[in-house]
Design a protein around this motif. Structure first.
Motif, PDB file in Angstrom:
ATOM      1  N   UNK A 253       0.827  -1.209   0.000  1.00 41.10           N
ATOM      2  CA  UNK A 253       0.000   0.000   0.000  1.00 41.10           C
ATOM      3  C   UNK A 253       0.860   1.258   0.000  1.00 41.10           C
ATOM      4  N   UNK A 254       1.958   1.218   0.757  1.00 41.09           N
ATOM      5  CA  UNK A 254       2.883   2.361   0.726  1.00 41.09           C
ATOM      6  C   UNK A 254       3.368   2.592  -0.698  1.00 41.09           C
ATOM      7  N   UNK A 255       3.793   1.513  -1.344  1.00 38.48           N
ATOM      8  CA  UNK A 255       4.313   1.622  -2.712  1.00 38.48           C
ATOM      9  C   UNK A 255       3.237   2.079  -3.690  1.00 38.48           C
ATOM     10  N   UNK A 256       2.006   1.619  -3.485  1.00 37.62           N
ATOM     11  CA  UNK A 256       0.913   2.032  -4.375  1.00 37.62           C
ATOM     12  C   UNK A 256       0.696   3.541  -4.296  1.00 37.62           C
ATOM     13  N   UNK A 257       0.785   4.095  -3.093  1.00 35.04           N
ATOM     14  CA  UNK A 257       0.627   5.541  -2.939  1.00 35.04           C
ATOM     15  C   UNK A 257       1.825   6.315  -3.490  1.00 35.04           C
ATOM     16  N   UNK A 258       2.945   5.620  -3.661  1.00 31.04           N
ATOM     17  CA  UNK A 258       4.142   6.272  -4.213  1.00 31.04           C
ATOM     18  C   UNK A 258       4.141   6.315  -5.734  1.00 31.04           C
ATOM     19  N   UNK A 259       3.152   5.710  -6.351  1.00 28.68           N
ATOM     20  CA  UNK A 259       3.101   5.639  -7.820  1.00 28.68           C
ATOM     21  C   UNK A 259       3.179   7.005  -8.484  1.00 28.68           C
TER      22      UNK A 259
ATOM     23  N   UNK B   9       3.817   8.961   3.267  1.00 28.75           N
ATOM     24  CA  UNK B   9       3.146   7.834   2.615  1.00 28.75           C
ATOM     25  C   UNK B   9       2.628   6.823   3.634  1.00 28.75           C
ATOM     26  N   UNK B  10       3.230   6.797   4.822  1.00 32.66           N
ATOM     27  CA  UNK B  10       2.762   5.900   5.877  1.00 32.66           C
ATOM     28  C   UNK B  10       1.327   6.243   6.274  1.00 32.66           C
ATOM     29  N   UNK B  11       1.080   7.525   6.484  1.00 31.39           N
ATOM     30  CA  UNK B  11      -0.255   7.954   6.876  1.00 31.39           C
ATOM     31  C   UNK B  11      -1.258   7.711   5.758  1.00 31.39           C
ATOM     32  N   UNK B  12      -0.828   7.927   4.519  1.00 34.43           N
ATOM     33  CA  UNK B  12      -1.711   7.666   3.381  1.00 34.43           C
ATOM     34  C   UNK B  12      -2.089   6.189   3.324  1.00 34.43           C
ATOM     35  N   UNK B  13      -1.106   5.320   3.559  1.00 30.40           N
ATOM     36  CA  UNK B  13      -1.372   3.877   3.546  1.00 30.40           C
ATOM     37  C   UNK B  13      -2.265   3.470   4.717  1.00 30.40           C
ATOM     38  N   UNK B  14      -2.066   4.105   5.877  1.00 29.78           N
ATOM     39  CA  UNK B  14      -2.877   3.774   7.038  1.00 29.78           C
ATOM     40  C   UNK B  14      -4.361   4.033   6.782  1.00 29.78           C
ATOM     41  N   UNK B  15      -4.661   5.056   5.994  1.00 32.35           N
ATOM     42  CA  UNK B  15      -6.052   5.369   5.691  1.00 32.35           C
ATOM     43  C   UNK B  15      -6.733   4.248   4.905  1.00 32.35           C
TER      44      UNK B  15
END
Length: 299
Positions: A97-103, A145-151
């Protein structure tokens, strides 16, 4: 009868019928069933079954969305719970999920990381090496990106019920993950685990360094935590329920008194685990211990 066969239906897909129960009872040469939850779960006392017999029962019920769990009659209610996090307690693979938000910042990284995760969880790549390689791809990216993935994190149905019911009955509960403490601390608190353990993702100046703290918490470390908790709580390993889905969970799944493969990866399914949750939720892990539905501490 010295063993128990437990059937649990996925309540959203089907209802456990008398035909399902009769079929399993016949194949197991079992005795009179005990209803644990009407239309959902039943215990069938039986003599010890071979893996081939359990496979036959599971195959006979597979199209019915009914899970098959099996174990000895004695000491069914476990005093220790050690659970994996990603794809077990939560529906997510949090590093993916972290990597997905880093796209948007680094196109292609999402699938690159996810592909390595899939191979690692299926035992095709050494876990420690795969984790280092995946984390290295994050170097220079913002830690936000951690917080974005946590959501995006979704706690799986039945997770809180499993933890809270076992705690209410005196069990020690631990979340032990090959993921990261940033997530396990939050998931552990949300579910009520006594303790949580995972890897440390290194951040400097709000940026990922591309490294992970050593030593890496992998399959052997998960087993060591299980052994430590058993020793500290003065319970034998046979008093432990362990649950997970991937190759890095196998050592602890084999060591626990009740090891449950949860919607497992192919490498784990090939182990012919006696207890598997393929269709339902984490509620099934309570029925496998002989709890009745009315005893659950509901979410």
């Amino acid at each position: 009868m010295s063993a128990i066969l437990t059937l649990v239906a996925n309540r959203e897909a089907t209802t456990l019928t008398s035909h399902d129960i009769d079929l399993a009872t016949t194949l197991a040469a079992g005795r009179e069933p005990t209803i644990l939850s009407p239309g959902e779960a039943v215990d069938i006392p039986c003599a010890p079954l071979t893996p081939a017999q359990i496979d036959a029962i599971r195959a006979g019920l597979d199209t019915r969305a009914v899970d098959v769990l099996y174990g000895p009659c004695e000491n069914r209610r476990k005093k220790i719970l050690v659970a994996d996090m990603d794809s077990t307690i939560v529906a997510n693979e949090t590093l993916d999920d972290i990597a997905a938000h880093a796209e948007r910042l680094r196109p292609g990284i999402g699938e690159e990381v996810a592909a390595v995760t899939r191979r690692s969880m299926n035992g095709e790549i050494d876990f420690q090496t795969s984790l280092r390689n995946r984390v290295a791809l994050l170097e220079g990216l913002p830690a936000s990106l951690l917080e974005a993935a946590w959501q995006d994190v979704k706690i799986n149905a039945g997770a809180r019920t499993l933890v809270q019911t076992m705690k209410a009955n005196g069990a020690v509960t631990a979340l032990v993950s090959g993921g990261f403490t940033w997530f396990t601390s939050r998931v552990g608190a949300a579910c009520g685990f006594h303790e949580n353990h995972a890897n440390h993702l290194t951040v400097s100046d709000d940026t990922f360094t591309g490294t992970v703290g050593e030593p890496i918490l992998g399959p052997d470390a998960k087993l060591r935590h299980l052994i430590r908790i058993a020793a500290t709580s003065r319970h034998p390993l046979s008093a432990a329920l362990t649950i997970g889905d991937g190759a890095n969970d196998l050592p602890m799944l084999r060591a626990g008194g009740l090891g449950i493969a949860f919607h497992a990866k192919p490498v784990v399914r090939r182990e012919r685990m006696e207890s598997r949750i393929d269709h339902g939720t984490l509620r099934s892990a309570l029925f496998a211990q002989g709890y009745r539905g009315g005893e659950f501490v509901e979410e």
